[in-house]
Design a protein around this motif. Structure first.
Motif, PDB file in Angstrom:
ATOM      1  N   PRO A   1      35.807   0.047 133.796  1.00 45.81           N
ATOM      2  CA  PRO A   1      34.973   0.123 132.553  1.00 45.81           C
ATOM      3  C   PRO A   1      34.891  -1.411 131.939  1.00 45.81           C
ATOM      4  O   PRO A   1      34.063  -1.875 131.377  1.00 45.81           O
ATOM      5  CB  PRO A   1      35.578   0.739 131.824  1.00 45.81           C
ATOM      6  CG  PRO A   1      36.261   1.793 132.969  1.00 45.81           C
ATOM      7  CD  PRO A   1      36.794   0.987 134.072  1.00 45.81           C
ATOM      8  N   PRO A   2      36.346  -2.203 131.786  1.00 44.98           N
ATOM      9  CA  PRO A   2      36.326  -3.296 130.713  1.00 44.98           C
ATOM     10  C   PRO A   2      35.477  -4.479 131.606  1.00 44.98           C
ATOM     11  O   PRO A   2      34.805  -5.281 131.100  1.00 44.98           O
ATOM     12  CB  PRO A   2      37.623  -3.689 130.523  1.00 44.98           C
ATOM     13  CG  PRO A   2      38.484  -2.606 131.055  1.00 44.98           C
ATOM     14  CD  PRO A   2      37.572  -1.675 131.700  1.00 44.98           C
ATOM     15  N   ALA A   3      35.682  -4.521 132.901  1.00 50.00           N
ATOM     16  CA  ALA A   3      34.996  -5.471 133.697  1.00 50.00           C
ATOM     17  C   ALA A   3      33.331  -5.334 133.510  1.00 50.00           C
ATOM     18  O   ALA A   3      32.630  -6.155 133.545  1.00 50.00           O
ATOM     19  CB  ALA A   3      35.347  -5.461 135.165  1.00 50.00           C
ATOM     20  N   ALA A   4      33.082  -3.902 133.564  1.00 51.78           N
ATOM     21  CA  ALA A   4      31.366  -3.786 133.346  1.00 51.78           C
ATOM     22  C   ALA A   4      30.988  -4.115 132.034  1.00 51.78           C
ATOM     23  O   ALA A   4      29.965  -4.805 132.049  1.00 51.78           O
ATOM     24  CB  ALA A   4      31.154  -2.201 133.680  1.00 51.78           C
ATOM     25  N   ALA A   5      31.787  -3.762 131.078  1.00 44.82           N
ATOM     26  CA  ALA A   5      31.281  -4.357 129.729  1.00 44.82           C
ATOM     27  C   ALA A   5      31.215  -5.762 129.706  1.00 44.82           C
ATOM     28  O   ALA A   5      30.591  -6.274 129.003  1.00 44.82           O
ATOM     29  CB  ALA A   5      32.394  -3.804 128.869  1.00 44.82           C
ATOM     30  N   ALA A   6      32.431  -6.473 130.303  1.00 44.44           N
ATOM     31  CA  ALA A   6      32.321  -8.131 130.265  1.00 44.44           C
ATOM     32  C   ALA A   6      31.295  -8.589 130.892  1.00 44.44           C
ATOM     33  O   ALA A   6      30.842  -9.523 130.627  1.00 44.44           O
ATOM     34  CB  ALA A   6      33.596  -8.537 130.753  1.00 44.44           C
ATOM     35  N   ALA A   7      30.743  -7.840 131.979  1.00 44.57           N
ATOM     36  CA  ALA A   7      29.625  -8.172 132.735  1.00 44.57           C
ATOM     37  C   ALA A   7      28.150  -8.135 131.935  1.00 44.57           C
ATOM     38  O   ALA A   7      27.416  -8.843 132.146  1.00 44.57           O
ATOM     39  CB  ALA A   7      29.559  -7.727 134.064  1.00 44.57           C
ATOM     40  N   VAL A   8      28.384  -6.889 131.389  1.00 45.72           N
ATOM     41  CA  VAL A   8      26.864  -6.579 130.793  1.00 45.72           C
ATOM     42  C   VAL A   8      26.745  -7.244 129.420  1.00 45.72           C
ATOM     43  O   VAL A   8      25.614  -7.516 129.017  1.00 45.72           O
ATOM     44  CB  VAL A   8      26.915  -4.931 130.619  1.00 45.72           C
ATOM     45  CG1 VAL A   8      25.575  -4.424 129.733  1.00 45.72           C
ATOM     46  CG2 VAL A   8      26.749  -4.441 131.974  1.00 45.72           C
ATOM     47  N   LEU A   9      27.948  -7.396 128.512  1.00 40.83           N
ATOM     48  CA  LEU A   9      27.760  -7.913 127.240  1.00 40.83           C
ATOM     49  C   LEU A   9      27.138  -9.341 127.125  1.00 40.83           C
ATOM     50  O   LEU A   9      26.133  -9.592 126.156  1.00 40.83           O
ATOM     51  CB  LEU A   9      28.956  -7.915 126.583  1.00 40.83           C
ATOM     52  CG  LEU A   9      29.472  -6.652 125.895  1.00 40.83           C
ATOM     53  CD1 LEU A   9      30.767  -6.525 125.642  1.00 40.83           C
ATOM     54  CD2 LEU A   9      28.370  -6.086 124.946  1.00 40.83           C
ATOM     55  N   PRO A  10      27.379 -10.201 127.943  1.00 37.24           N
ATOM     56  CA  PRO A  10      26.851 -11.636 127.765  1.00 37.24           C
ATOM     57  C   PRO A  10      25.161 -11.855 127.746  1.00 37.24           C
ATOM     58  O   PRO A  10      24.960 -12.276 126.933  1.00 37.24           O
ATOM     59  CB  PRO A  10      27.463 -12.490 129.139  1.00 37.24           C
ATOM     60  CG  PRO A  10      28.576 -11.870 129.278  1.00 37.24           C
ATOM     61  CD  PRO A  10      28.543 -10.211 128.887  1.00 37.24           C
ATOM     62  N   PRO A  11      24.473 -10.998 128.663  1.00 41.36           N
ATOM     63  CA  PRO A  11      22.978 -11.109 128.606  1.00 41.36           C
ATOM     64  C   PRO A  11      22.525 -10.218 127.308  1.00 41.36           C
ATOM     65  O   PRO A  11      21.682 -10.869 126.673  1.00 41.36           O
ATOM     66  CB  PRO A  11      22.634 -10.394 129.849  1.00 41.36           C
ATOM     67  CG  PRO A  11      24.004 -10.402 130.872  1.00 41.36           C
ATOM     68  CD  PRO A  11      24.963 -10.388 129.836  1.00 41.36           C
ATOM     69  N   LEU A  12      23.315  -9.327 126.924  1.00 46.42           N
ATOM     70  CA  LEU A  12      22.784  -8.584 125.615  1.00 46.42           C
ATOM     71  C   LEU A  12      23.090  -9.397 124.515  1.00 46.42           C
ATOM     72  O   LEU A  12      22.474  -9.375 123.520  1.00 46.42           O
ATOM     73  CB  LEU A  12      23.554  -7.193 125.615  1.00 46.42           C
ATOM     74  CG  LEU A  12      23.298  -6.235 126.801  1.00 46.42           C
ATOM     75  CD1 LEU A  12      24.119  -4.822 126.331  1.00 46.42           C
ATOM     76  CD2 LEU A  12      21.766  -5.886 126.658  1.00 46.42           C
ATOM     77  N   LEU A  13      24.136 -10.565 124.454  1.00 42.14           N
ATOM     78  CA  LEU A  13      24.546 -10.929 123.091  1.00 42.14           C
ATOM     79  C   LEU A  13      23.848 -12.464 123.264  1.00 42.14           C
ATOM     80  O   LEU A  13      24.006 -13.285 122.336  1.00 42.14           O
ATOM     81  CB  LEU A  13      26.124 -11.523 123.224  1.00 42.14           C
ATOM     82  CG  LEU A  13      26.899 -10.028 123.060  1.00 42.14           C
ATOM     83  CD1 LEU A  13      28.590 -10.284 122.995  1.00 42.14           C
ATOM     84  CD2 LEU A  13      26.489  -9.412 121.599  1.00 42.14           C
ATOM     85  N   GLY A  14      23.173 -12.791 124.437  1.00 43.52           N
ATOM     86  CA  GLY A  14      22.204 -13.865 124.436  1.00 43.52           C
ATOM     87  C   GLY A  14      23.057 -15.185 124.673  1.00 43.52           C
ATOM     88  O   GLY A  14      22.415 -16.367 124.323  1.00 43.52           O
ATOM     89  N   GLY A  15      24.028 -15.227 125.400  1.00 43.26           N
ATOM     90  CA  GLY A  15      24.681 -16.618 125.612  1.00 43.26           C
ATOM     91  C   GLY A  15      25.730 -16.421 126.874  1.00 43.26           C
ATOM     92  O   GLY A  15      26.379 -15.394 127.059  1.00 43.26           O
TER      93      GLY A  15
END
Length: 155
Positions: free
Chosen positions: A27-41
């Protein structure tokens, strides 16, 4: 059986523990992989580094811990050794054993493993050997029970 030989626990214990590690970090790895594109950088990709660091360290530490587990049957007692930084040697005299049980949860059964739990008169000296084959755990249970009854009869 040679009573002077230390016996290691099965490799399935290491595999099972590493699988639990990876599943807990998913779960933390998935969140760390998904968040960067959503946060735009792409700078947010560094969120994945701690997860990878924990996974690598955990993988290595579990391997060292697994290699440290061993047991040895002697004439009057059972020795259980474990630990890397804090090494622990537990000596369980056969005559002090009150209960010997074999347990195996669903994940352990899936990996073909069992755990031998020894209960003695003193709660602080209870000991366990994880990662045994079910046949070896049952053999040890039967032998230790027999030796415990024979040793305690003289008290």
């Amino acid at each position: 059986m040679d009573r002077e030989t230390w016996h290691a626990v099965r490799p399935g214990l290491l595999t099972m523990r590493r699988l639990v590690l990876l599943c807990s970090l998913l779960p933390p790895a998935a969140a760390a992989a998904v968040l960067p594109p959503l946060l735009g950088g792409a700078v947010w990709s560094v969120l994945l580094l701690p997860v990878l660091g924990v996974a690598g360290w955990g993988w290595w530490a579990l391997g060292r811990n697994w290699r440290s587990w061993r047991y040895r049957e002697r004439d009057d007692d059972l020795l259980i050794q474990r630990g890397v930084l804090w090494r622990q040697l537990t000596v369980v005299p056969y005559g002090r054993m009150q209960l010997v049980e074999v347990t195996s949860g669903p994940l352990e059964r899936w990996f073909g493993l069992a755990r031998l739990q020894l209960h003695t008169a003193a709660a602080a000296t209870d000991a366990a050997i994880p990662g045994l084959s079910p046949d070896e755990a049952e053999r040890l249970r039967d032998r230790l029970t027999e030796l415990g009854e024979a040793r305690s009869a003289g008290l």
